[in-house]
Structure formats: C-alpha cells, structure tokens
Design a protein around this motif. Structure first.
Motif, mmCIF file in Angstrom:
data_model
loop_
_atom_site.group_PDB
_atom_site.id
_atom_site.type_symbol
_atom_site.label_atom_id
_atom_site.label_comp_id
_atom_site.label_asym_id
_atom_site.label_seq_id
_atom_site.Cartn_x
_atom_site.Cartn_y
_atom_site.Cartn_z
ATOM 1 N N UNK A 271 0.818 -1.201 0.000
ATOM 2 C CA UNK A 271 0.000 0.000 0.000
ATOM 3 C C UNK A 271 0.853 1.253 0.000
ATOM 4 N N UNK A 272 0.406 2.285 0.700
ATOM 5 C CA UNK A 272 1.119 3.557 0.736
ATOM 6 C C UNK A 272 2.370 3.469 1.606
ATOM 7 N N UNK A 273 3.329 4.331 1.300
ATOM 8 C CA UNK A 273 4.527 4.471 2.115
ATOM 9 C C UNK A 273 4.571 5.891 2.662
ATOM 10 N N UNK A 274 4.826 6.017 3.970
ATOM 11 C CA UNK A 274 4.898 7.338 4.612
ATOM 12 C C UNK A 274 6.217 7.437 5.362
ATOM 13 N N UNK A 275 6.992 8.461 5.071
ATOM 14 C CA UNK A 275 8.188 8.752 5.875
ATOM 15 C C UNK A 275 7.862 9.946 6.760
ATOM 16 N N UNK A 276 7.970 9.744 8.055
ATOM 17 C CA UNK A 276 7.548 10.763 9.006
ATOM 18 C C UNK A 276 8.631 11.825 9.215
ATOM 19 N N UNK A 277 8.179 13.064 9.375
ATOM 20 C CA UNK A 277 9.083 14.160 9.734
ATOM 21 C C UNK A 277 9.183 14.174 11.260
ATOM 22 N N UNK A 278 10.372 13.888 11.778
ATOM 23 C CA UNK A 278 10.575 13.756 13.218
ATOM 24 C C UNK A 278 11.646 14.743 13.671
ATOM 25 N N UNK A 279 11.403 15.505 14.728
ATOM 26 C CA UNK A 279 12.473 16.334 15.289
ATOM 27 C C UNK A 279 13.637 15.444 15.726
ATOM 28 N N UNK A 280 14.844 15.782 15.302
ATOM 29 C CA UNK A 280 15.984 14.885 15.536
ATOM 30 C C UNK A 280 16.978 15.500 16.525
ATOM 31 N N UNK A 281 16.652 15.376 17.818
ATOM 32 C CA UNK A 281 17.552 15.827 18.871
ATOM 33 C C UNK A 281 18.573 14.731 19.165
ATOM 34 N N UNK A 282 19.718 15.121 19.685
ATOM 35 C CA UNK A 282 20.770 14.150 19.987
ATOM 36 C C UNK A 282 20.291 13.183 21.070
ATOM 37 N N UNK A 283 20.317 11.867 20.797
ATOM 38 C CA UNK A 283 19.837 10.902 21.785
ATOM 39 C C UNK A 283 20.541 10.990 23.135
ATOM 40 N N UNK A 284 21.849 11.219 23.154
ATOM 41 C CA UNK A 284 22.563 11.273 24.427
ATOM 42 C C UNK A 284 22.104 12.464 25.259
ATOM 43 N N UNK A 285 21.832 13.591 24.615
ATOM 44 C CA UNK A 285 21.319 14.752 25.345
ATOM 45 C C UNK A 285 19.937 14.445 25.922
ATOM 46 N N UNK A 286 19.095 13.798 25.147
ATOM 47 C CA UNK A 286 17.765 13.427 25.641
ATOM 48 C C UNK A 286 17.889 12.482 26.829
ATOM 49 N N UNK A 287 18.798 11.522 26.727
ATOM 50 C CA UNK A 287 19.016 10.576 27.827
ATOM 51 C C UNK A 287 19.412 11.300 29.109
ATOM 52 N N UNK A 288 20.306 12.263 29.005
ATOM 53 C CA UNK A 288 20.746 13.021 30.179
ATOM 54 C C UNK A 288 19.619 13.895 30.733
ATOM 55 N N UNK A 289 18.843 14.493 29.863
ATOM 56 C CA UNK A 289 17.727 15.315 30.337
ATOM 57 C C UNK A 289 16.716 14.464 31.106
ATOM 58 N N UNK A 290 16.422 13.284 30.584
ATOM 59 C CA UNK A 290 15.463 12.398 31.249
ATOM 60 C C UNK A 290 15.991 11.932 32.598
ATOM 61 N N UNK A 291 17.286 11.630 32.659
ATOM 62 C CA UNK A 291 17.829 11.164 33.940
ATOM 63 C C UNK A 291 17.892 12.306 34.953
ATOM 64 N N UNK A 292 18.303 13.482 34.498
ATOM 65 C CA UNK A 292 18.284 14.655 35.383
ATOM 66 C C UNK A 292 16.896 14.866 35.970
ATOM 67 N N UNK A 293 15.883 14.794 35.117
ATOM 68 C CA UNK A 293 14.508 15.007 35.579
ATOM 69 C C UNK A 293 14.069 13.906 36.538
ATOM 70 N N UNK A 294 14.549 12.683 36.317
ATOM 71 C CA UNK A 294 14.216 11.589 37.234
ATOM 72 C C UNK A 294 14.829 11.826 38.610
ATOM 73 N N UNK A 295 16.058 12.301 38.645
ATOM 74 C CA UNK A 295 16.713 12.609 39.923
ATOM 75 C C UNK A 295 15.946 13.709 40.656
ATOM 76 N N UNK A 296 15.420 14.655 39.895
ATOM 77 C CA UNK A 296 14.647 15.757 40.485
ATOM 78 C C UNK A 296 13.213 15.348 40.818
#
Length: 338
Positions: A271-296
């Motif tokens: 059927x149809x093919x869709x390629x999604x437009x996704x904001x591409x932030x650095x995964x390691x930065x996201x990982x650190x932000x999530x862990x910082x927020x978990x500590x808080x």
C-alpha cells in the motif's frame, strides 16, 4: 551555575565517557563537578573539570549523581560504591557483565530508594521514540514480528565482552521497550572469527509474552554499518533506521486490484509508504535530560536498573542457547511493573 544545580560526576573518560562529559558540561540545571579516570585526561575530554584518580575522591566532593562509563566489568564495583554513599547513578549499558552482578546493583540502589538508570540510548533515538508512541496508540494494530539488524566493523574499544552483551543488548532492550512485552524464549547461534575469546556474531530468534516473534542479527564482522528495526503487524510495517533517525510506515493495500494474477493472491499487498518528519535531537542529550529530571522527581521515563537486569538475563540466555544448542525459556520478570 545556580545554587539549585545538581552536582554530577563522571566515572570513565573513554570513547563513550568523553561524550557524556561534553553533554554534562552543557546540561541545564547540572554542574559537572569532576571526572574520574586513573589514566588522566590525555585528550582534553574532561571539559575543564578536575580529573580525579578514584571514585572515593569524587564521592568526597559531594555529588547528587554520577554517570558510570567504565568498562562493563567495573560497573558493579563502581555502582556499589555509589549506592553505599547514597549517590544516584546512570550506568552505561549493559548494567553489569553478569546476571548476579546486575541483581546486586538493583538491590543496592532499590533498597536505599536511590534513582538509578541504564544508558540504553536507543530508547532516546527519535525514530524509536516515535515508533513506540505509534505502537502504543494502536496505529499498527496487533504486532506480529520485530526484526533487528545491527552490524558494522569491529570496535577496538571493546575488550571485555562479546557482541551479545555489547551490541545485542541494544536490540533486546529496544524490542521489549517499544512493544511493552517481555521475552519468553530465545534460541541463538554465535561464531567467533576475529581471534578473540568472545563471540563476534550472533543470530537469534525468540518470542515475546504476547506471542510476537523476534529476530536479531548482530555482528562486528561487516564493513556495512547498519542499524535496522522493523515491526510488522496487522496494518503494515514500521521501519526505523536509527543511524539516520528515520521512521517509515508501509501500509497494507486498501485498493482492490483488477489484475487477475494478483487478485488471486490472498495475502497482504503493498500500500502507501509514509516517511515521518521527526524532530531529531541528539539521543545522548535526551538521555541526560530524562535522567536529570528523574533525579529531580519530575519524570520516570528512564531505563531502570531492574529493566536493565532483564536485558542482561535475556543476553545470558542468548549465550546459553548458543552454547547448548537449545531454546532457552525465560521466566517472567518485573519489566512491565518497574
């Protein structure tokens, strides 16, 4: 830095530790207090932070959390020291090199009520985060199969574990994470062609708790670098390329064909093919932000030590299956409730 900034330390300044140092040094709400590496900072990777020789020296400075980026064999020793000192920790994957070691780390941090996570960075890849969200919302319907391929040239940074614990743990964790299901069985074959004591290629097939089939091909022997994840289900197939952070959806055909030869085919049609437009932030930065927020106490969106333990259990089952030639059954863990 403000007085409210979390005081963070880094242990290990190698090929992964240098990236942690870069991100920590610029992370909002966090101060990189010091780095521990007995080899010093020959390459200037510490971002100007003091470089210490021991974990004890870092703890003595007074820190809220530490990132453990040592060789895998040292994760348990370093992690236990941090737990005993009441310090939260983000431990690089895999959480430990043995199941027993991972269990001891889980107990050490959980018994003290400390926030601790595992750096399974693929959870922070934009393509996989989008894929997981779409699966949770039911866009694919019933999930039938997850296939991953993770291959590339031999990484000279790795000496203490084989390809199962180093690379395949990515695929084990991301498969359970995106589907929200546990592994119940696994069968695998491995080979060692690079002259090292550990395996450098693995092919594994398994089953998840809802019956979903899984297949993983992982190696250090290919000149082609590939990071491929496909999820096939009732309404089509998602394909994630985590090298480029692209997510594509291939839907089942919704248009009736008048071509007699094809209309006789009773299976799925393209059927149809869709390629999604996704904001591409650095995964390691996201990982650190999530862990910082978990500590808080702001978020719980991290890979917990208990989830990391489950991944080590599955990896151990992969190696056990390869050694015995048998399918290994896995008892239910605590992934879904942790």
């Amino acid at each position: 830095m403000t007085a409210a900034a979390l005081r963070a330390g880094l242990i290990g300044l190698g090929s992964m530790g240098r990236h942690h140092a870069r991100v920590l040094a610029g992370l909002d709400g966090v101060e990189l207090v010091a780095v521990v590496d007995p080899m010093g900072d020959k390459n200037g990777w510490a971002q100007g932070a003091p470089v210490l020789s021991t974990v004890e020296e870092l703890i003595a400075l007074g820190i809220d959390y530490a990132v453990v980026a040592t060789p895998t064999g040292l994760h348990e020793e370093v992690g236990l020291k941090l737990a005993e000192a009441g310090v939260c920790a983000l431990v690089e994957k895999p959480v430990a090199d043995t199941v027993d070691g991972a269990r001891r780390l889980v107990e050490a941090f959980e018994s003290r009520g400390l926030v601790a996570g595992v750096g399974h960075i693929e959870r922070c890849n934009p393509a996989l985060r989008s894929l997981r969200s779409r699966l949770e919302s039911g866009e694919l319907g019933d999930v039938y199969q997850v296939v991953t391929r993770r291959q590339g040239p031999f990484p000279h940074r790795i000496a203490d574990v084989g390809v199962v614990k180093d690379l395949a743990t990515h695929d084990i964790d991301l498969t359970a994470w995106v589907t929200g299901r546990e592994y119940t069985s696994i069968a695998a074959h491995t080979v060692s062609k690079s002259g090292r004591p550990h395996e450098d290629m693995v092919s594994a097939v398994g089953k998840l708790s809802d019956g979903t089939m899984v297949s993983h091909l992982v190696n250090w022997l290919s000149p082609l670098k590939e990071r491929f994840t496909s999820v096939t289900g009732e309404r089509g197939c998602f394909i994630a390329d985590t090298l480029t952070a692209d997510l594509t959806f291939y839907s089942n055909a919704a248009v009736t064909t008048e071509w007699e030869a094809l209309s006789a085919f009773r299976g799925v049609a393209e059927g149809d093919m869709i390629r999604y437009a996704i904001p591409k932030r650095e995964p390691l930065l996201v990982e650190h932000e999530l862990f910082r927020d978990a500590v808080l106490g702001r978020s719980q969106d991290i890979c917990t030590l208990r989830q990391g333990l489950r991944t080590v259990e599955v990896a151990a089952a992969v190696i056990d299956s390869a050694n015995t030639g048998l399918t290994v059954k896995l008892e239910s863990g605590d992934r879904a409730s942790s």
